[in-house]
Design a protein around this motif. Sequence first.
Motif, PDB file in Angstrom:
ATOM      1  N   GLN A 155      45.126  -6.523 -10.408  1.00  0.00           N
ATOM      2  CA  GLN A 155      45.805  -7.238  -9.496  1.00  0.00           C
ATOM      3  C   GLN A 155      47.426  -6.264  -9.170  1.00  0.00           C
ATOM      4  OE1 GLN A 155      46.285 -10.738 -12.702  1.00  0.00           O
ATOM      5  NE2 GLN A 155      47.259 -11.647 -10.758  1.00  0.00           N
ATOM      6  N   PRO A 156      47.639  -6.520  -8.085  1.00  0.00           N
ATOM      7  CA  PRO A 156      48.959  -5.763  -7.675  1.00  0.00           C
ATOM      8  C   PRO A 156      50.297  -6.383  -8.293  1.00  0.00           C
ATOM      9  CG  PRO A 156      48.426  -7.505  -5.889  1.00  0.00           C
ATOM     10  CD  PRO A 156      47.486  -7.648  -7.018  1.00  0.00           C
ATOM     11  N   THR A 157      51.255  -5.448  -8.471  1.00  0.00           N
ATOM     12  CA  THR A 157      52.397  -5.754  -8.974  1.00  0.00           C
ATOM     13  C   THR A 157      53.649  -4.841  -8.209  1.00  0.00           C
ATOM     14  OG1 THR A 157      53.729  -5.583 -11.312  1.00  0.00           O
ATOM     15  CG2 THR A 157      52.450  -3.613 -10.274  1.00  0.00           C
ATOM     16  N   ASP A 158      54.769  -5.518  -8.211  1.00  0.00           N
ATOM     17  CA  ASP A 158      55.870  -5.316  -7.401  1.00  0.00           C
ATOM     18  C   ASP A 158      56.314  -3.895  -8.209  1.00  0.00           C
ATOM     19  OD1 ASP A 158      56.007  -6.975  -5.811  1.00  0.00           O
ATOM     20  OD2 ASP A 158      57.051  -8.491  -6.827  1.00  0.00           O
ATOM     21  N   GLY A 159      57.069  -2.971  -7.404  1.00  0.00           N
ATOM     22  CA  GLY A 159      57.573  -1.689  -8.114  1.00  0.00           C
ATOM     23  C   GLY A 159      56.494  -0.458  -8.216  1.00  0.00           C
ATOM     24  N   ASP A 160      57.005   0.335  -8.704  1.00  0.00           N
ATOM     25  CA  ASP A 160      56.227   1.487  -8.655  1.00  0.00           C
ATOM     26  C   ASP A 160      55.640   1.801 -10.004  1.00  0.00           C
ATOM     27  OD1 ASP A 160      58.344   2.260  -9.959  1.00  0.00           O
ATOM     28  OD2 ASP A 160      58.820   4.158  -8.880  1.00  0.00           O
ATOM     29  N   ILE A 161      55.580   1.219 -11.021  1.00  0.00           N
ATOM     30  CA  ILE A 161      55.059   1.158 -12.458  1.00  0.00           C
ATOM     31  C   ILE A 161      54.001   0.162 -12.708  1.00  0.00           C
ATOM     32  CG2 ILE A 161      55.484   1.196 -14.905  1.00  0.00           C
ATOM     33  CD1 ILE A 161      58.130   2.294 -14.479  1.00  0.00           C
ATOM     34  N   GLY A 162      52.562   0.619 -12.851  1.00  0.00           N
ATOM     35  CA  GLY A 162      51.604  -0.378 -13.195  1.00  0.00           C
ATOM     36  C   GLY A 162      51.441  -0.678 -14.631  1.00  0.00           C
ATOM     37  N   THR A 163      50.534  -1.236 -14.957  1.00  0.00           N
ATOM     38  CA  THR A 163      50.073  -1.616 -16.260  1.00  0.00           C
ATOM     39  C   THR A 163      48.659  -1.264 -16.584  1.00  0.00           C
ATOM     40  OG1 THR A 163      51.668  -2.965 -16.682  1.00  0.00           O
ATOM     41  CG2 THR A 163      50.125  -3.182 -18.264  1.00  0.00           C
ATOM     42  N   ILE A 164      48.178  -0.469 -17.591  1.00  0.00           N
ATOM     43  CA  ILE A 164      47.074  -0.199 -17.945  1.00  0.00           C
ATOM     44  C   ILE A 164      46.775  -1.389 -18.930  1.00  0.00           C
ATOM     45  CG2 ILE A 164      45.211   1.116 -18.796  1.00  0.00           C
ATOM     46  CD1 ILE A 164      46.664   3.554 -17.744  1.00  0.00           C
ATOM     47  N   GLY A 165      45.798  -2.110 -18.889  1.00  0.00           N
ATOM     48  CA  GLY A 165      45.691  -3.507 -19.819  1.00  0.00           C
ATOM     49  C   GLY A 165      44.478  -3.150 -20.545  1.00  0.00           C
ATOM     50  N   GLN A 166      44.346  -4.210 -21.376  1.00  0.00           N
ATOM     51  CA  GLN A 166      43.304  -4.151 -22.422  1.00  0.00           C
ATOM     52  C   GLN A 166      41.853  -4.144 -21.805  1.00  0.00           C
ATOM     53  OE1 GLN A 166      42.235  -7.788 -24.457  1.00  0.00           O
ATOM     54  NE2 GLN A 166      40.197  -6.739 -24.529  1.00  0.00           N
ATOM     55  N   ASN A 167      41.793  -4.666 -20.579  1.00  0.00           N
ATOM     56  CA  ASN A 167      40.202  -4.614 -19.887  1.00  0.00           C
ATOM     57  C   ASN A 167      39.835  -3.164 -19.727  1.00  0.00           C
ATOM     58  OD1 ASN A 167      42.238  -4.686 -17.697  1.00  0.00           O
ATOM     59  ND2 ASN A 167      40.597  -5.264 -16.562  1.00  0.00           N
ATOM     60  N   PHE A 168      40.812  -2.230 -19.592  1.00  0.00           N
ATOM     61  CA  PHE A 168      40.643  -0.933 -19.146  1.00  0.00           C
ATOM     62  C   PHE A 168      40.112  -0.136 -20.461  1.00  0.00           C
ATOM     63  CE2 PHE A 168      41.752   0.676 -14.720  1.00  0.00           C
ATOM     64  CZ  PHE A 168      41.077  -0.622 -14.157  1.00  0.00           C
ATOM     65  N   MET A 169      40.588  -0.634 -21.651  1.00  0.00           N
ATOM     66  CA  MET A 169      40.351   0.122 -22.844  1.00  0.00           C
ATOM     67  C   MET A 169      39.059  -0.206 -23.548  1.00  0.00           C
ATOM     68  SD  MET A 169      44.276  -0.181 -24.422  1.00  0.00           S
ATOM     69  CE  MET A 169      45.665  -0.332 -23.476  1.00  0.00           C
ATOM     70  N   MET A 170      38.376  -1.217 -22.997  1.00  0.00           N
ATOM     71  CA  MET A 170      37.035  -1.628 -23.717  1.00  0.00           C
ATOM     72  C   MET A 170      36.271  -0.333 -24.109  1.00  0.00           C
ATOM     73  SD  MET A 170      36.415  -4.737 -24.399  1.00  0.00           S
ATOM     74  CE  MET A 170      37.145  -6.572 -24.045  1.00  0.00           C
ATOM     75  N   GLY A 171      35.762  -0.160 -24.929  1.00  0.00           N
ATOM     76  CA  GLY A 171      34.681   1.043 -25.428  1.00  0.00           C
ATOM     77  C   GLY A 171      35.328   2.236 -25.531  1.00  0.00           C
ATOM     78  N   TYR A 172      36.611   2.321 -25.527  1.00  0.00           N
ATOM     79  CA  TYR A 172      37.462   3.581 -25.832  1.00  0.00           C
ATOM     80  C   TYR A 172      38.155   3.424 -27.415  1.00  0.00           C
ATOM     81  CZ  TYR A 172      36.804   5.820 -21.466  1.00  0.00           C
ATOM     82  OH  TYR A 172      36.396   6.450 -20.395  1.00  0.00           O
ATOM     83  N   ARG A 173      38.400   4.553 -27.697  1.00  0.00           N
ATOM     84  CA  ARG A 173      39.290   4.654 -28.931  1.00  0.00           C
ATOM     85  C   ARG A 173      40.467   5.337 -28.503  1.00  0.00           C
ATOM     86  NH1 ARG A 173      37.427   8.608 -33.924  1.00  0.00           N
ATOM     87  NH2 ARG A 173      39.557   9.071 -35.013  1.00  0.00           N
ATOM     88  N   THR A 174      41.708   4.512 -28.428  1.00  0.00           N
ATOM     89  CA  THR A 174      42.714   4.777 -27.823  1.00  0.00           C
ATOM     90  C   THR A 174      43.710   5.014 -28.558  1.00  0.00           C
ATOM     91  OG1 THR A 174      42.081   3.374 -25.870  1.00  0.00           O
ATOM     92  CG2 THR A 174      44.493   4.149 -25.850  1.00  0.00           C
TER      93      THR A 174
END
Length: 384
Positions: A272-291
């Motif tokens: 989704q888009p968000t206002d401002g210049d800082i985004g958020t990498i959420g949990q759905n992008f972390m699937m399958g990764y050891r973060t």
Amino acid sequence: MQDRDLNEYNPSGSNTSKHVSCSHELCESGTNCKSPKQSCPYTIDYYTENTSSSGLLVEDIVHFAAGGDDGPNTSIEAPVIIGCGMKQSGGYLDGIAPDGLLGLGLGDISVPTFLAKAGLTKNSFSMCFQEDDSGRLFFGDEGPATQQSTSFLPSNGNYETYIVGVEACCIGNSCLKQTSFKALVDSGTSFTFLPEAVYDKISKEFDRQVNATITNYAGSPWKYCYNTSSQDLPKVPSVTLMFVANNSFVVHDPVFPINGNQGVVGFCLAIQPTDGDIGTIGQNFMMGYRTVFDRENLKLGWSRSNCQDFSDAKSMPLTPSKGTPPNPLPTNEQQGTPGGFAPAVAGRAPSKPSAASSRLVASQFCSLRLLPLLLVLFLIVLVF
């Protein structure tokens, strides 16, 4: 894995709980108290409309059962300060966090901060999410030597949150110009948010490459949704986040499946888009990764993982659970006393909560397949 019945925490039902007074060094609301001996209150307001929590700070013991070579019966005790909520509003009343929230930030009142300051673990932790919505949380994990990484960035000169700098974004094999941005890495957000200009470029390129018919789904918070003719999720273009030194974070399935009676009927680009210049990498992008959140070296690490094999991780130093835990939190009497144990200090938490906490998707839509996850902790956390 240990199965235990969960119930509401009640300080009066715990023989190890202690009240935190307004004179305590970690009581940020102490100036509002009528007496220094009064129990320390807390209030937190989230960006989400009308969502807040308030109550009293309590000190208690968290019991960790280790899942490493020491055997499942080995445990340690760690004193932590927790917020015992007495009044909730907004999303809490809709059940967004039925078992509470686990603080993992860089602030003083944070579980990793307490564990590291007590000398129980290294100042680092990892989390790993699986597609079946289970996962592992490993305190003290610095990740494998083969992992990719990038440094955290300061905010207003301080390291207050887990912010990284994305150099460019790619859809499939197509890397897009002018798609650099800063992003908060936050597992507390179910999905991913990008600055509007970057979102516009990524979503249009994804739409150009995907082999499916665009459509709309009632209640969907996403703009780019598609029908599928099969009952399985079709192959879709990957989203790759590029970092310095050519490190790359590849999201192979950046979509949210829409399920019907006969299986998958469609999918949406879960960004989704968000206002401002800082985004958020959420949990759905972390699937399958050891973060890995390496707080000691101020860097984020990642490697592909099935969330099962952590044999390359350093074991947490274990202390017998009998007696007083090592390096306990300072009592009110110890504060200011020469030679007393120093309180956990890792920079003040930001005055505003993580923006990620606010990005709650409409409950009627998320009932299709909602996250929060039931974390199967590598170190199972139990509060008695």
